[in-house]
Design a protein around this motif. Structure first.
Motif, PDB file in Angstrom:
ATOM      1  N   HIS A  10       4.926  16.896   9.851  1.00  0.00           N
ATOM      2  CA  HIS A  10       4.655  15.658   9.128  1.00  0.00           C
ATOM      3  C   HIS A  10       5.511  15.539   7.873  1.00  0.00           C
ATOM      4  CE1 HIS A  10       2.392  13.167   6.193  1.00  0.00           C
ATOM      5  NE2 HIS A  10       2.398  12.351   7.228  1.00  0.00           N
ATOM      6  N   TRP A  11       5.641  16.659   7.159  1.00  0.00           N
ATOM      7  CA  TRP A  11       6.408  16.716   5.905  1.00  0.00           C
ATOM      8  C   TRP A  11       7.841  16.252   6.138  1.00  0.00           C
ATOM      9  CZ3 TRP A  11       5.283  17.944   0.827  1.00  0.00           C
ATOM     10  CH2 TRP A  11       6.344  18.308  -0.002  1.00  0.00           C
ATOM     11  N   GLN A  12       8.408  16.722   7.233  1.00  0.00           N
ATOM     12  CA  GLN A  12       9.818  16.417   7.459  1.00  0.00           C
ATOM     13  C   GLN A  12      10.042  15.043   8.078  1.00  0.00           C
ATOM     14  OE1 GLN A  12      11.395  19.748   9.556  1.00  0.00           O
ATOM     15  NE2 GLN A  12      11.525  20.973   7.696  1.00  0.00           N
ATOM     16  N   LYS A  14       7.397  12.389   8.651  1.00  0.00           N
ATOM     17  CA  LYS A  14       6.567  11.212   8.397  1.00  0.00           C
ATOM     18  C   LYS A  14       6.212  10.973   6.941  1.00  0.00           C
ATOM     19  CE  LYS A  14       5.895  10.448  12.854  1.00  0.00           C
ATOM     20  NZ  LYS A  14       6.460   9.292  13.542  1.00  0.00           N
ATOM     21  N   MET A  15       6.607  11.884   6.065  1.00  0.00           N
ATOM     22  CA  MET A  15       6.207  11.682   4.682  1.00  0.00           C
ATOM     23  C   MET A  15       6.768  10.371   4.171  1.00  0.00           C
ATOM     24  SD  MET A  15       4.123  13.563   3.308  1.00  0.00           S
ATOM     25  CE  MET A  15       4.109  13.936   1.579  1.00  0.00           C
ATOM     26  N   PRO A  16       5.941   9.589   3.522  1.00  0.00           N
ATOM     27  CA  PRO A  16       6.434   8.311   3.027  1.00  0.00           C
ATOM     28  C   PRO A  16       7.497   8.538   1.956  1.00  0.00           C
ATOM     29  CG  PRO A  16       4.271   8.786   2.152  1.00  0.00           C
ATOM     30  CD  PRO A  16       4.545   9.836   3.173  1.00  0.00           C
ATOM     31  N   GLU A  17       8.500   7.734   1.973  1.00  0.00           N
ATOM     32  CA  GLU A  17       9.564   7.854   0.976  1.00  0.00           C
ATOM     33  C   GLU A  17       9.006   7.427  -0.374  1.00  0.00           C
ATOM     34  OE1 GLU A  17      13.484   7.951   1.740  1.00  0.00           O
ATOM     35  OE2 GLU A  17      12.412   9.453   2.904  1.00  0.00           O
ATOM     36  N   GLU A  18       9.403   8.154  -1.394  1.00  0.00           N
ATOM     37  CA  GLU A  18       9.016   7.722  -2.729  1.00  0.00           C
ATOM     38  C   GLU A  18       9.847   6.497  -3.078  1.00  0.00           C
ATOM     39  OE1 GLU A  18       6.783   9.010  -4.774  1.00  0.00           O
ATOM     40  OE2 GLU A  18       6.248  10.640  -3.435  1.00  0.00           O
ATOM     41  N   LYS A  19       9.394   5.809  -4.079  1.00  0.00           N
ATOM     42  CA  LYS A  19      10.190   4.667  -4.558  1.00  0.00           C
ATOM     43  C   LYS A  19      11.550   5.218  -4.999  1.00  0.00           C
ATOM     44  CE  LYS A  19      10.255   1.349  -8.261  1.00  0.00           C
ATOM     45  NZ  LYS A  19      10.680   1.905  -9.512  1.00  0.00           N
ATOM     46  N   GLN A  20      12.593   4.795  -4.316  1.00  0.00           N
ATOM     47  CA  GLN A  20      13.910   5.347  -4.602  1.00  0.00           C
ATOM     48  C   GLN A  20      14.474   4.791  -5.910  1.00  0.00           C
ATOM     49  OE1 GLN A  20      15.626   7.815  -2.378  1.00  0.00           O
ATOM     50  NE2 GLN A  20      13.412   7.887  -2.174  1.00  0.00           N
ATOM     51  N   LEU A  21      14.923   5.737  -6.774  1.00  0.00           N
ATOM     52  CA  LEU A  21      15.477   5.314  -8.054  1.00  0.00           C
ATOM     53  C   LEU A  21      16.956   4.970  -7.871  1.00  0.00           C
ATOM     54  CD1 LEU A  21      13.818   8.086 -10.205  1.00  0.00           C
ATOM     55  CD2 LEU A  21      13.210   5.676 -10.212  1.00  0.00           C
TER      56      LEU A  21
ATOM     57  N   GLN B  17      17.629  12.568  -4.266  1.00  0.00           N
ATOM     58  CA  GLN B  17      16.455  12.481  -5.148  1.00  0.00           C
ATOM     59  C   GLN B  17      15.141  12.840  -4.462  1.00  0.00           C
ATOM     60  OE1 GLN B  17      15.030   8.399  -6.242  1.00  0.00           O
ATOM     61  NE2 GLN B  17      17.053   7.807  -5.521  1.00  0.00           N
ATOM     62  N   ASN B  18      15.125  12.744  -3.139  1.00  0.00           N
ATOM     63  CA  ASN B  18      13.866  13.057  -2.458  1.00  0.00           C
ATOM     64  C   ASN B  18      13.429  14.501  -2.645  1.00  0.00           C
ATOM     65  OD1 ASN B  18      12.518  10.900  -1.464  1.00  0.00           O
ATOM     66  ND2 ASN B  18      13.766  10.753   0.392  1.00  0.00           N
ATOM     67  N   HIS B  21      11.594  14.457  -5.809  1.00  0.00           N
ATOM     68  CA  HIS B  21      10.311  13.773  -5.598  1.00  0.00           C
ATOM     69  C   HIS B  21       9.308  14.689  -4.894  1.00  0.00           C
ATOM     70  CE1 HIS B  21      11.061   9.831  -7.131  1.00  0.00           C
ATOM     71  NE2 HIS B  21      12.114   9.617  -6.364  1.00  0.00           N
ATOM     72  N   ARG B  25       5.766  15.876  -6.150  1.00  0.00           N
ATOM     73  CA  ARG B  25       4.577  15.545  -5.360  1.00  0.00           C
ATOM     74  C   ARG B  25       3.673  16.771  -5.211  1.00  0.00           C
ATOM     75  NH1 ARG B  25       6.165  13.315   0.231  1.00  0.00           N
ATOM     76  NH2 ARG B  25       7.100  11.688  -1.030  1.00  0.00           N
ATOM     77  N   TYR B  98      -1.263   7.855  13.590  1.00  0.00           N
ATOM     78  CA  TYR B  98      -1.974   9.085  13.900  1.00  0.00           C
ATOM     79  C   TYR B  98      -3.347   8.796  14.465  1.00  0.00           C
ATOM     80  CZ  TYR B  98       1.519  11.682  11.433  1.00  0.00           C
ATOM     81  OH  TYR B  98       2.696  12.248  11.061  1.00  0.00           O
ATOM     82  N   LEU B 106      -4.564  16.485   8.463  1.00  0.00           N
ATOM     83  CA  LEU B 106      -3.432  16.456   7.534  1.00  0.00           C
ATOM     84  C   LEU B 106      -3.888  16.206   6.100  1.00  0.00           C
ATOM     85  CD1 LEU B 106      -0.728  14.532   9.557  1.00  0.00           C
ATOM     86  CD2 LEU B 106      -0.383  16.694   8.368  1.00  0.00           C
ATOM     87  N   TYR B 110      -3.118  18.738   3.049  1.00  0.00           N
ATOM     88  CA  TYR B 110      -2.449  18.412   1.798  1.00  0.00           C
ATOM     89  C   TYR B 110      -3.299  18.794   0.593  1.00  0.00           C
ATOM     90  CZ  TYR B 110       1.649  16.150   3.705  1.00  0.00           C
ATOM     91  OH  TYR B 110       2.836  15.935   4.326  1.00  0.00           O
TER      92      TYR B 110
END
Lengths: 210, 164
Positions: A10-12, A14-21, B17-18, B21, B25, B98, B106, B110
């Motif tokens: 899921h981490w790789q 499906k994780m939602p993208e953060e607001k891209q700076l 940048q991810n 982030h 997180r 899901y 999940l 987390y």
């Protein structure tokens, strides 16, 4: 399925993208001041140096103090040696601190970085320790010489019997110890709060490598 | 020259940048703390950038600086875990992606990861980022064997948190 494997999947993926700076958001960030533990330690060590240098040398600027020293029976050679020693120690500590700060690198591995910071904190600790010992000795010596040179104090001492003299000596010793103890406690608290998280994480890492 | 350096750095940071982030997180639990840590990591990356030789990958270098900032340099750690906030900020899965059980699991996973200590989080983070044990051990400064042993312990710990 292994829980972590599920999380990894899921981490790789499906994780939602953060607001891209955007780059225009990032440029101003480069100009901001760091609030890291190293920066704080740096400011504290500068404050320590200034404080103890002031304690050591400010009295020498006062004419009343100088007159008192001249009238006292303190050996001038001893006094000069102490001043030279104070200077030498300050220079030595500035050098050691500079070296310790230079060795801190954020690109080292986690354990090495923590060790460099702990080492820097140790240099500051030794400097404070040295000053506290010096403060302790100076206060005792000062009181001793005061009994010899201050007429009022000398008169008071001659009036006292042996028991009274011992009483005064003990009182001076206790007061000095309390004074030094309070400063020591202050440092313990200050560094305790500042280094709490770092020490805990370092201990955890050390535990792994036993 | 300095402008050029600044420009190349910002360009690289924008692309990668991810990574920053993700570190934020893991180590923070609200929006302000996230931004604060992001800011500090950016400063540390920028300060170290002139020494970045390019012999390592920029992203690999970022992992190290990012984690070092989070577990060692950053002072304002927000220790209390606010689950509600954590759920809304950290966990934005679309409902149709899901089935309920997996989503529930999940969610629990987390929050279980958030309960780990700073060092365990760092190991989990590198593991989730698919780093091998050699890289994990080099980043943390521990031996490869110990990294492996600890990772297994963390897995057990997570399992215990999930099935008390």
């Amino acid at each position: 399925m292994d829980e972590l494997e599920l999380l990894k999947k899921h981490w790789q993926a499906k994780m939602p993208e953060e607001k891209q700076l955007k780059s225009q958001d990032l440029y101003p960030m480069l100009l901001k001041k760091s609030s890291s533990i190293v920066k704080t330690l740096f400011y504290i060590s500068i404050a320590e140096l200034v404080f103890w240098i002031a304690i050591t040398f400010l009295p020498k600027l006062s004419s009343a103090y100088n007159a008192q020293v001249e009238n006292s029976t303190i050996n001038p050679i001893l006094l000069t040696s102490l001043t030279v020693l104070s200077f030498a120690v300050i220079i030595l500590f500035i050098y050691l601190l500079y070296k310790a700060y230079k060795s801190i690198s954020v690109t080292d591995n986690a354990k090495k970085l923590m060790e460099s910071i702990i080492n820097t904190r140790k240099v500051i600790k030794y400097y404070v320790g040295y000053n506290l010992i010096m403060a302790f000795i100076s206060m005792l010596l000062g009181s001793y010489y005061a009994t010899k040179t201050d007429p009022k104090f000398g008169e008071l001492m001659t009036k006292l019997d042996t028991g009274g003299k011992i009483g005064v000596a003990v009182a001076v010793l206790v007061l000095t110890l309390v004074f030094v103890g309070i400063i020591w406690l202050f440092y313990k608290l200050l560094y305790g709060i500042l280094m709490k998280r770092l020490n805990r994480n370092y201990k955890e890492l050390k535990k792994l490598d036993v | 020259m300095n402008k050029q350096l600044e420009h190349s750095f910002v360009e690289l940071l924008e692309t990668h940048q991810n990574i920053v982030h993700k570190v934020c997180r893991l180590y923070t639990n609200n929006y302000d703390a996230h931004n604060d840590l992001f800011q500090e990591i950016t400063i540390q990356l920028w300060k170290a950038y002139p020494k970045f030789r390019g012999d390592a990958k920029f992203s690999t270098w970022m992992y190290r600086v990012g984690l070092n900032t989070a577990i060692t340099l950053y002072r304002k750690s927000k220790r209390t875990i606010n689950t509600t906030e954590f759920d809304t900020v950290q966990f934005k899965i679309k409902a149709d992606e899901y089935d309920d059980t997996e989503e529930q699991q999940l969610k629990l996973l987390y929050s279980a990861v958030h309960e780990l200590n700073d060092i365990e989080k760092a190991l989990v983070f590198l593991y989730l980022e698919d780093k091998n044990y050699k890289e994990i051990s080099e980043t943390m400064g521990i031996s490869e064997v110990n990294a492996r042993v600890k990772m297994n312990r963390v897995k057990t710990k997570l399992r215990t948190i999930l099935n008390p």
